[in-house]
Design an enzyme around this catalytic site. Sequence first.
Site, PDB file in Angstrom:
ATOM      1  N   ASP A 161       1.420  -1.236   0.468  1.00  0.00           N
ATOM      2  CA  ASP A 161      -0.053  -0.373   0.225  1.00  0.00           C
ATOM      3  C   ASP A 161       0.581   0.902  -0.009  1.00  0.00           C
ATOM      4  OD1 ASP A 161      -2.834   0.742   0.000  1.00  0.00           O
ATOM      5  OD2 ASP A 161      -1.916   2.048   1.903  1.00  0.00           O
TER       6      ASP A 161
ATOM      7  N   GLU B 175      13.390 -15.838  -0.709  1.00  0.00           N
ATOM      8  CA  GLU B 175      13.923 -16.849   0.806  1.00  0.00           C
ATOM      9  C   GLU B 175      12.465 -17.752   0.016  1.00  0.00           C
ATOM     10  OE1 GLU B 175      14.376 -16.211   4.622  1.00  0.00           O
ATOM     11  OE2 GLU B 175      15.364 -14.197   3.352  1.00  0.00           O
TER      12      GLU B 175
HETATM   13  C1  NOJ Z   1      -4.651   3.408  -0.758  1.00  0.00           C
HETATM   14  C2  NOJ Z   1      -5.451   2.304  -0.196  1.00  0.00           C
HETATM   15  O1  NOJ Z   1      -5.691   1.626  -1.812  1.00  0.00           O
HETATM   16  C3  NOJ Z   1      -6.057   3.191   0.142  1.00  0.00           C
HETATM   17  O2  NOJ Z   1      -7.760   2.109   0.565  1.00  0.00           O
HETATM   18  C4  NOJ Z   1      -6.484   3.587   1.573  1.00  0.00           C
HETATM   19  O3  NOJ Z   1      -7.098   4.749   1.945  1.00  0.00           O
HETATM   20  C5  NOJ Z   1      -5.127   4.665   1.304  1.00  0.00           C
HETATM   21  N1  NOJ Z   1      -3.759   3.252   0.140  1.00  0.00           N
HETATM   22  C6  NOJ Z   1      -4.123   5.009   2.363  1.00  0.00           C
HETATM   23  O4  NOJ Z   1      -3.959   3.364   3.159  1.00  0.00           O
END
Ligand code: NOJ
Length: 529
Positions: free
Chosen positions: A210, A252
């Site tokens: 993310d 790994e």
């Molecule tokens: C991207 C994610 O796809 C989204 O849903 C989220 O709110 C933000 N990153 C923050 O983690």
Amino acid sequence: MAAIPPSEAADDWWRSAAIYQVYVRSFADADGDGTGDLAGVRSRLPYLVELGVDALWFTPWYLSPLADGGYDVADYRSIDPAFGTLGEAEKLIAEARELGIRTIVDIVPNHVSDQHAWFRAALAAGPGSPERELFHFRPGRGEHGELAPNDWPSQFAGSTWTRVDDGEWYLHLFAPEQPDLNWAHPVVREEHENVLRFWFERGVAGVRIDSAALLTKADGLPDFVEGRDPHPYIDQDEIHDIYRSWRAVADEYDGVFVGEVWLPDSERFARYLRPDELHTAFNFNFLSCPWDAARLRTAVEETLAEHAPVGAPATWVLCNHDVTRTVTRYGRRETGFDFAAKVFGTPTDLGLGTRRARAAALLSLALPGSVYLYQGEELGLPEVEIPLHRIQDPMHFRSGGTDPGRDGCRVPLPWSAEPPAVEPWLPQPDGWTGYAAELQAEEPDSMLSLYRAALGLRRTEAGFGDGPLTWLPAADGVLAFARSEGLICVVNLAGEPAVLPGHSHTLLSSGPLDGGGRLPQDTAVWLRA
Ligand code: NOJ
């Protein structure tokens, strides 16, 4: 135990895979409490096998107060009780794998939940403590520290700083419930490598990262200056060092990464995909491209050109849990950068949007590389305008109510022609059961049948997936390209029917050809020469 087909056993499965995004909360609700759960996913594995996907990407399923739909993780090593248990997650990973479907988990390294043990300890320990060093705590500016330490705007509107009772401020690029971690701290790095191992040990094949370009911040957290190079919290050079160590961990276990990397600069984007960093990253240029032949062709060409020097496969994405659903987007006649953004009350022609979304499906599934599908895309679900009093997304509240937020693409899936006995966590609009998977499965012209047929061919035809693409001559507004093994994809975005290449036969089309065997507007076809 079903054997894993040979193509699935290959080490480079991820170069051509079709990966299905499961937003657990809205996928399938086995215990009938209005919220999707892992038991629901397990019960629908046969559906996913029949659909023909190679892997599942689960949006965060960990313990979370759900202040941002689970992207506020309180504990990476446990499953939120609303979804199930760690034991069930392990069973799900194993059962899916036996059916030839790999699992990708979502790691959110930029921030944790304000309920995470580290943040609670940092609050309790007070200014100057080692616990606070895991985050970005700072005194405020102004005579009494009453001003935020810098001027960075949050990704969710408002400031990136919140002041705590003892007067210090902490940084959160997203909501206040999502404090940013300090990636200059060795304990933060060590913990995340352990979390990666924890999930690889449980049999996951990959990790989605993310906000992958946001982790490291410029020294001293300097103010944001428009056009400044480099930006103080996006794509700092030090970040690559983190991904090089992550790659060593993944290697790994033969694990793979897909980074959520939104960067306009192709060269900077490609740095994340060097052979000792991430395997793949999402391709947001394609997703945010309007239904326009020239612009789509440019997006495809640029994508392939930026991936080629680092040898990474492209990924193709039409939608996810953050953007307006495809049939709604393509049913809006306006174009522009905000194409994928959420807007209240935009006039939408769903018939048009559905025709285009069907054509877009064949386009994206024919392009070289891997492809991501978002749950409900295969049912042709539209974006839902959620009644204001039912909206839950923090993006809506932090925009002061001007942005509808992202709940409209997160409405629980309709499985059955009968409405659910219990009201789901987000309301399903009238007519939603008309999209039910069980109805579409019986209907040869349904969106579900189209996706099943396309994913089936994509699996059996070696010319699809990773490999070369050659553009073919075509009229204005028509995209035509050849893959290997004689496969051809033609997409007509022009105002008049397109003549198809001779000496070819149709494998699959997104809609009927006209009486003269020509391809109507907003229709795509797969041919074999
Ligand atoms: C991207 C994610 O796809 C989204 O849903 C989220 O709110 C933000 N990153 C923050 O983690």
